[in-house]
Design a protein around this motif. Structure first.
Motif, mmCIF file in Angstrom:
data_model
loop_
_atom_site.group_PDB
_atom_site.id
_atom_site.type_symbol
_atom_site.label_atom_id
_atom_site.label_comp_id
_atom_site.label_asym_id
_atom_site.label_seq_id
_atom_site.Cartn_x
_atom_site.Cartn_y
_atom_site.Cartn_z
ATOM 1 N N GLY A 188 2.185 -8.023 -7.719
ATOM 2 C CA GLY A 188 0.942 -8.766 -7.828
ATOM 3 C C GLY A 188 -0.253 -7.893 -7.536
ATOM 4 O O GLY A 188 -0.241 -6.690 -7.766
ATOM 5 N N ARG A 189 -1.272 -8.509 -6.965
ATOM 6 C CA ARG A 189 -2.526 -7.806 -6.773
ATOM 7 C C ARG A 189 -2.565 -7.018 -5.469
ATOM 8 O O ARG A 189 -2.814 -5.817 -5.468
ATOM 9 N N ASP A 222 -2.549 -15.973 -18.830
ATOM 10 C CA ASP A 222 -1.323 -15.176 -18.979
ATOM 11 C C ASP A 222 -0.110 -16.083 -19.134
ATOM 12 O O ASP A 222 0.858 -15.737 -19.806
ATOM 13 N N TYR A 255 3.796 -6.067 -16.822
ATOM 14 C CA TYR A 255 2.673 -5.970 -15.870
ATOM 15 C C TYR A 255 1.934 -7.293 -15.795
ATOM 16 O O TYR A 255 1.563 -7.856 -16.837
ATOM 17 N N GLY A 256 1.695 -7.749 -14.572
ATOM 18 C CA GLY A 256 0.792 -8.870 -14.424
ATOM 19 C C GLY A 256 -0.629 -8.358 -14.615
ATOM 20 O O GLY A 256 -0.936 -7.206 -14.287
ATOM 21 N N SER A 257 -1.499 -9.205 -15.116
ATOM 22 C CA SER A 257 -2.879 -8.752 -15.319
ATOM 23 C C SER A 257 -3.540 -8.440 -13.976
ATOM 24 O O SER A 257 -4.384 -7.551 -13.878
ATOM 25 N N SER A 258 -3.135 -9.180 -12.923
ATOM 26 C CA SER A 258 -3.700 -8.917 -11.593
ATOM 27 C C SER A 258 -3.365 -7.499 -11.123
ATOM 28 O O SER A 258 -4.188 -6.839 -10.487
ATOM 29 N N VAL A 282 4.915 -12.222 -4.053
ATOM 30 C CA VAL A 282 4.927 -11.852 -5.467
ATOM 31 C C VAL A 282 5.898 -10.690 -5.607
ATOM 32 O O VAL A 282 5.578 -9.565 -5.213
ATOM 33 N N GLY A 307 -7.817 -10.940 -12.878
ATOM 34 C CA GLY A 307 -7.086 -10.740 -14.121
ATOM 35 C C GLY A 307 -7.282 -11.954 -14.997
ATOM 36 O O GLY A 307 -8.228 -12.712 -14.841
ATOM 37 N N ILE A 323 5.003 -13.289 -12.901
ATOM 38 C CA ILE A 323 4.201 -12.643 -11.845
ATOM 39 C C ILE A 323 2.925 -13.447 -11.602
ATOM 40 O O ILE A 323 2.511 -13.663 -10.457
ATOM 41 N N ARG A 357 5.259 -11.068 -17.134
ATOM 42 C CA ARG A 357 3.846 -11.210 -16.801
ATOM 43 C C ARG A 357 3.520 -12.638 -16.361
ATOM 44 O O ARG A 357 2.833 -12.848 -15.374
ATOM 45 N N ASN A 366 1.826 -15.270 -8.260
ATOM 46 C CA ASN A 366 0.525 -14.911 -7.707
ATOM 47 C C ASN A 366 -0.280 -16.163 -7.377
ATOM 48 O O ASN A 366 -0.906 -16.267 -6.315
ATOM 49 N N LEU A 370 -2.820 -4.794 -13.012
ATOM 50 C CA LEU A 370 -3.606 -3.815 -13.767
ATOM 51 C C LEU A 370 -5.062 -3.831 -13.331
ATOM 52 O O LEU A 370 -5.691 -2.776 -13.176
ATOM 53 N N GLU A 371 -5.605 -5.017 -13.139
ATOM 54 C CA GLU A 371 -7.011 -5.112 -12.764
ATOM 55 C C GLU A 371 -7.247 -4.514 -11.380
ATOM 56 O O GLU A 371 -8.192 -3.762 -11.173
ATOM 57 N N GLU A 372 -6.370 -4.849 -10.443
ATOM 58 C CA GLU A 372 -6.550 -4.332 -9.089
ATOM 59 C C GLU A 372 -6.367 -2.820 -9.036
ATOM 60 O O GLU A 372 -7.089 -2.113 -8.333
#
Lengths: 108, 335
Positions: A18-19, B283, A57-60, B152, B278, B181, B178, B185, A62-64
């Protein structure tokens, strides 16, 4: 100078999380602090990042990891995008990462 | 005359049945727990009637737990059909109540249906309810898998979806990862940020649990993941106050839960007010976006946002599940 290559799957984890570090293992924050920041600080360019081989990959994450370089670490978007090159079979991941970096730069 | 005789015969039969039942009760044979809470025939949250019955069952358990947190008996003998979402919700609620009232002891009376009993064993509910374990032999049952956690953790993917690695396209597999996750999250970061308003004490600030099932049936894979938090309709105003204000500004009535879910998706898509976020809930829908026959449903409180055949539909139920449950259904590659 030899190009440094980082495979996320082999050098970090096959299971990007996660983030934040406090949320669980192999977070974007951990990747940024353990892998990306040392690469930036080394001054070596380019650093190739292999994105394939993980489950996804979770978007969180990649962004973090990448957006966080700009948002939290004060690295300029120009430096991030000139330091790192990406190898992947999924070009949408590269677009996504670039968008997080640029968006973080706009919000500064 | 004939009618009187028939009536007397029936009366004698009834009395004899009652006496036999009484004798059995007093001897303890086939002892029926008179205060057992009866589970409905179908455990499900998408069909309107079955959802009402399932949620009423859960509410009765909550009420009894809050009045008398000791031994609670749950009678599943009537249960014949278990849909993954309803089953997951029940598992989650029982774990949740146990986390709130640690001294509680749940005892289950198994379903008469062999298949249902096998599912209970397969997902760990038999152990939780102190029921006898049975081996899964039914082809619809052997492919049920379960996991739960409070962080997570991508490695949990393998517990539930590892066996399907070769049966999903690469794109779909990474999309599911994705989405999973992102769902974890949401549970860990946002879902439990306020009182759930279920009438029970809070289980504690460290409680951030999610639960997950997968099931393969007829060449398709279903994955469900849920949390028992405040739900998207309540977390959206907290996380995105100005978006929420814009949403309600033009409305004559308060927004429905389904509208709130859709707004949360739009927030993720446009990444308005990103402030370092994100794509969020977007997602979750995108998980099946590359799969023409994929289905995604986001159930949160009373609302449902469903993506199927490329179309998005909103639906509002009468009763709230008091949490968020995400459902994906997609085809497996033919071998």
């Amino acid at each position: 100078m030899m190009t440094k290559t980082i495979s996320i799957a082999k050098d970090f984890s096959r299971y990007p999380g996660g983030r934040f570090i406090k949320q669980g293992p192999w977070s974007g924050e951990l990747f940024r602090e353990q892998v990306l920041m040392p690469a930036i600080n080394s001054g070596n360019k380019p650093v190739v990042i292999e994105l394939d081989g993980t489950l996804g990959y979770g978007s969180s994450f990649l962004e973090e990891a990448f957006g966080g370089l700009v948002r939290l670490k004060g690295v300029s978007a120009k430096t991030v995008l000139s330091t790192f090159e990406f190898i992947t079979g999924d070009p949408s991941l590269i677009e996504e990462i670039i968008s997080y970096v640029k968006d973080a730069d706009k919000k500064k | 005359m004939k009618r009187v005789l028939h009536f007397q015969v029936e009366r004698r039969k009834r009395l004899s049945r009652d006496r036999l039942a009484q004798r059995r009760l007093s001897r303890g044979k086939n002892k029926v727990c008179l205060d057992a809470i009866k589970a409905p025939e179908t455990l499900c949250i998408n069909n309107h009637k079955a959802r009402e019955e399932t949620l009423r069952f859960i509410e009765r358990i909550r009420r009894l737990a809050s009045m008398k947190p000791g031994k609670i008996t749950l009678d599943f003998r009537r249960t014949k059909k278990m849909i993954s979402g309803g089953m997951l919700l029940i598992c989650a609620e029982l774990h949740y109540i146990k986390a709130v009232y640690r001294g509680i002891y749940f005892k289950g009376i198994p379903p008469r249906s062999q298949k249902c009993t096998q599912v209970f064993s397969q997902v760990g509910l038999s152990t939780f309810l102190h029921m006898p374990m049975v081996s899964a032999s039914h082809e619809d049952v052997v492919y049920w898998r379960s996991a739960h956690g409070d962080c997570v953790d991508g490695q949990r993917y393998d517990e539930v979806l590892g066996p399907y690695s070769g049966a999903l396209t690469d794109a779909l597999q990474s999309n599911i990862y994705r989405g999973m996750i992102e769902a974890m999250n949401n549970a860990v970061q946002h879902a439990y940020e306020d009182d759930r308003a279920d009438g029970l004490p809070q289980p504690g600030q460290q409680f951030k649990t999610w639960w997950m099932f997968s099931q393969e049936k007829d060449g398709r894979l279903s994955v469900v993941i849920c949390d028992l938090g405040i739900g998207i309709p309540r977390s959206l105003p907290i996380r995105h106050g100005s978006i929420w204000s814009k949403l309600i500004a033009g409305l004559k009535a308060p927004p429905t839960d389904a509208m709130a879910i859709e707004a949360a998706v739009e927030v993720g898509k446009s990444r308005m007010e990103t402030d370092g976020r994100g794509k969020g809930i977007a997602d979750i829908l995108d998980t099946v976006a590359t799969e023409p026959s994929g289905i995604c449903g986001i159930y949160s409180n009373s609302g449902l946002l469903m993506l199927q055949d490329g179309r998005m539909t909103r639906y509002n139920y009468d009763a709230s599940i008091l949490g968020t449950l995400i459902y994906w259904n997609m085809p497996l590659k033919k071998s």
